[in-house]
Motif scaffolding. Structure first.
Motif, PDB file in Angstrom:
ATOM      1  N   ARG A 149      23.502  73.237  -9.975  1.00 16.38           N
ATOM      2  CA  ARG A 149      22.091  73.112 -10.635  1.00 16.38           C
ATOM      3  C   ARG A 149      20.954  72.997  -9.734  1.00 16.38           C
ATOM      4  O   ARG A 149      20.061  73.605  -9.737  1.00 16.38           O
ATOM      5  CB  ARG A 149      22.045  72.256 -11.874  1.00 16.38           C
ATOM      6  CG  ARG A 149      20.924  72.354 -12.452  1.00 16.38           C
ATOM      7  CD  ARG A 149      20.838  71.681 -13.928  1.00 16.38           C
ATOM      8  NE  ARG A 149      21.616  72.413 -14.970  1.00 16.38           N
ATOM      9  CZ  ARG A 149      22.842  72.359 -15.535  1.00 16.38           C
ATOM     10  NH1 ARG A 149      23.423  71.038 -15.221  1.00 16.38           N
ATOM     11  NH2 ARG A 149      23.589  72.953 -16.148  1.00 16.38           N
ATOM     12  N   TYR A 396      20.904  67.065 -13.746  1.00 16.45           N
ATOM     13  CA  TYR A 396      20.277  67.852 -12.603  1.00 16.45           C
ATOM     14  C   TYR A 396      20.339  67.124 -11.489  1.00 16.45           C
ATOM     15  O   TYR A 396      19.896  67.507 -10.488  1.00 16.45           O
ATOM     16  CB  TYR A 396      19.000  68.646 -13.157  1.00 16.45           C
ATOM     17  CG  TYR A 396      17.685  67.661 -13.206  1.00 16.45           C
ATOM     18  CD1 TYR A 396      17.137  67.307 -11.982  1.00 16.45           C
ATOM     19  CD2 TYR A 396      17.579  66.805 -14.070  1.00 16.45           C
ATOM     20  CE1 TYR A 396      15.836  66.461 -12.013  1.00 16.45           C
ATOM     21  CE2 TYR A 396      16.602  65.821 -14.320  1.00 16.45           C
ATOM     22  CZ  TYR A 396      15.757  65.492 -13.121  1.00 16.45           C
ATOM     23  OH  TYR A 396      14.634  64.684 -13.331  1.00 16.45           O
ATOM     24  N   GLU A 416      15.699  73.096 -19.334  1.00 12.58           N
ATOM     25  CA  GLU A 416      15.388  74.012 -18.617  1.00 12.58           C
ATOM     26  C   GLU A 416      13.882  74.404 -18.252  1.00 12.58           C
ATOM     27  O   GLU A 416      13.234  74.199 -19.262  1.00 12.58           O
ATOM     28  CB  GLU A 416      16.094  75.496 -19.259  1.00 12.58           C
ATOM     29  CG  GLU A 416      15.958  76.649 -18.272  1.00 12.58           C
ATOM     30  CD  GLU A 416      17.016  76.547 -17.266  1.00 12.58           C
ATOM     31  OE1 GLU A 416      16.891  76.990 -16.019  1.00 12.58           O
ATOM     32  OE2 GLU A 416      18.162  76.046 -17.329  1.00 12.58           O
TER      33      GLU A 416
END
Length: 481
Positions: A149, A396, A416
């Motif tokens: 990611r 993340y 996101e």
């Protein structure tokens, strides 16, 4: 005390960290053989490490083990093979497996990232982490998933040609029980805030000139608690930052609004006026009893009010920080916190495992109350991860700290588009970070791969007195001298 003797001082930090992970309640001391009398305290194992030319021998109590070094001249190989042997022996002695195995560094995702960049498959990386570091499959997969990611998030970052800016505001309403960061009670230092801003502006001017040929990718104002500043002081700080630096390619502008007792509508409006894109409202826990114990002088209701106020003022990227393993908190308390956080629905969530720092008041608390009241387990970590997933927040970024309860980790989760870019950059060490303010650390990533650091002094009066020296340190850092 648990004493570890070495015939020569090599890898003492890694040895100390690994032994401490198996014996968190013990005071671990590492020293060179012959410089101090070896002490064995009751049931605690006496550990001795002997470095030889082509092998390493280790004794834990009456057990002995050795490993032949596959590449005696390669430092990293020697370190890994030493830690593998020590891990196996301590695991046998204690009957324990550590979730991160023999890994003692703070950046496990960086290992996965480097291997990805070398073209390794995810299965190859997973196998490498399990075999080389004895990581659990779950932790190896966490590191790999985050590295993948991160790679996507960082694809548009200017590495050699860019930099990020960190601005430290070292003031807080009060100092929390667990805190070891540079912070000073705002009530005692309010009269010198303007003088502090003067010094920051001098550092800003230097950074602007020194980095005039670089692209500024992200700006992060942390602390301390930046929102301990009055609205007009925040206005002065933010307006000066915007006037001094080129924001045309800045992808993220974060301010740690932090504690609920420092957040007001007026301050939030100043942040919004100057284009702050991401803020934090950090409760650490949603249990009032724990908040009182750790010295957070605000209520759970104030946390909720501050969060909703930030939403009302138009902030669409709000982070919240939590700490697992705080005194007296077990699964039911963590469950309650996660339920409250889920109702608020922040855009990102950073879940920390409590790290017991020598410079914090937590050490005195432990001496009085013991480690038994600090509970952090895979169960609580998994609960937090599941709740984040239910909120559609993805892991993340990841880092670890010395003396973390449960030998676990800190993980950032986000929706996101709401990832904390600066958080990744500071962990993965892919870009130069210019840090200004008392107690901050600048980091230069040179084209040849060297990473060098320089620190600003922590004590506020000394920082103000030696601001020219702080600027000179940065000049030398960037020149690589």
């Amino acid at each position: 005390m648990l004493a570890v003797t070495l015939n020569e001082l090599r890898f003492e930090y890694d040895i100390h960290s690994l032994v401490k992970a198996f014996y968190p309640a013990e005071t671990v001391k590492v020293f060179q053989e012959g410089t101090k009398e070896f002490v064995s305290d009751g049931e605690n194992p006496a550990i001795a490490v002997l470095f030889e030319k082509t092998r390493i021998r280790i004794r834990v109590d009456d057990s002995e083990g050795e490993t032949a070094l596959s590449s005696p001249e390669e430092k990293n190989v020697v370190k890994n093979e030493l830690k593998q042997l020590l891990y196996r022996m301590l695991s046998t002695k204690t009957g324990r497996l550590l979730p991160w195995g023999s890994l003692t560094g703070i950046r496990p995702a960086k290992i996965a990232m480097q291997l990805l960049e070398e073209g390794r498959t995810q299965e190859e990386i997973r196998s490498y982490m399990e075999q080389t570091y004895y990581c659990s499959r779950e932790k190896a997969e966490l590191a790999i998933g985050i590295a993948c990611r991160e790679k996507e998030i960082l694809k548009d970052i200017h590495y050699e040609q860019g930099y990020s800016l960190y601005v430290g505001i070292p003031f807080c309403p009060t100092t929390c029980l667990y805190c070891s960061f540079t912070s000073f009670p705002i009530t005692a230092w309010r009269a010198r805030v303007e003088e502090y801003l003067d010094a920051l502006e001098r550092e800003m001017d230097f950074v602007r000139e020194a980095c005039r040929d670089r692209v500024l990718d992200s700006v992060y104002i942390g602390g301390g608690t930046p929102t301990t500043l009055e609205p007009e002081q925040l206005e002065r700080l933010l307006s000066r930052i915007r006037e001094t630096f080129d924001f045309s390619q800045v992808k993220e502008f974060t301010v740690e609004a932090g504690r609920a007792d420092s957040i007001t509508a007026d301050k939030l409006r100043v942040l919004k006026k100057y284009g702050v894109t991401r803020i934090s409202v950090n409760p650490q826990t949603m249990n009032q009893k724990t908040l009182d114990l750790i010295g957070r002088r605000h209520t759970v209701e104030q946390v909720k009010e501050a969060f909703y106020l930030a939403r009302q003022e138009g902030f669409t990227n709000i982070n919240m920080d939590l700490i697992l393993g705080l005194p007296g908190e077990e699964l039911p308390e963590v469950q309650h916190t996660m339920e409250e956080i889920k109702r608020l629905s922040p855009d990102s969530l950073t879940v920390h495992s409590l790290a017991v720092k020598k410079a914090s008041r937590m050490m005195q608390w432990i001496e009085k109350n013991g480690l038994e009241l600090l509970h952090n387990t895979e169960e609580t970590i998994s609960l937090a991860a599941r709740t984040a997933q239910e909120m559609n927040l993805h892991p993340y970024y990841l880092y670890r700290q010395k003396n973390m309860t449960g030998n676990l980790e800190n993980v950032g989760y986000a929706r996101e588009g709401c990832y904390g870019l600066y958080n990744i950059l500071i962990m993965e060490e892919k870009q130069t970070i210019m840090a200004i303010g008392a107690g901050t650390i600048s980091k230069a990533v040179h084209p040849d791969g060297r990473i060098e650091r320089c620190e600003n002094v922590k004590e506020l009066p000394l920082y103000l007195e030696k601001i020219d020296e702080m600027i000179e340190r940065k000049r030398r850092l960037l020149e690589g001298v």
